[in-house]
Scaffold this motif. Structure first.
Motif: not given
Length: 127
Positions: A30-31, A34-39, A53-59, A75-81
């Motif tokens: 997962e990656i 960050l999202v705001n209140a409006d997702n 760019y879209l900043p991304v983090w590993p955790g 923070p919001k996670s996105i599955s790798l698939p």
């Protein structure tokens, strides 16, 4: 790792953070963004060269640490698939790069969505 692993990771140089990101994401699948209140996801445009760019983090912890002081970001996670199937084509279409694991020094590893996908697939083949 020290008592504060977040600080230790953020002190790494851009390339070390990129390698750390690849190994963590390959393991966790997962990656984090960050999202705001409006997702709506956080997008940053570099003042120096105008690169968006879209900043991304590993955790989650690292993403949350970056969001400190920015009241409405979470923070919001996105599955790798999902990232491979939806985000990579979408970011490519929109002309957005990916900023991997912003560090304490403001240094950032910026890469294209397809390049990151390839690097992640290569890292996953080691597991």
């Amino acid at each position: 790792m020290s008592d504060n692993p977040v600080n230790e990771i953020l002190q790494m140089d851009g390339e070390e953070r990129y390698d750390y990101f690849l190994s963590e994401v390959a393991e966790e699948r997962e990656i984090w963004i960050l999202v705001n209140a409006d997702n709506q996801f956080l997008k940053i445009v570099s003042e120096e060269d105008g690169v968006a760019y879209l900043p991304v983090w590993p955790g989650q912890g690292l993403a949350a640490d970056y969001a400190k002081g920015a009241g409405d970001l979470s923070p919001k996670s996105i599955s790798l698939p999902d990232f491979f199937r939806k985000w990579v084509p979408g970011l490519s279409k929109d002309g957005l790069e990916i900023g991997v694991l912003p560090g304490a020094d403001g240094e950032l590893w910026i890469t294209g969505p397809e390049e990151l996908k390839g690097d992640l697939q290569e890292a996953m083949s080691a597991f």
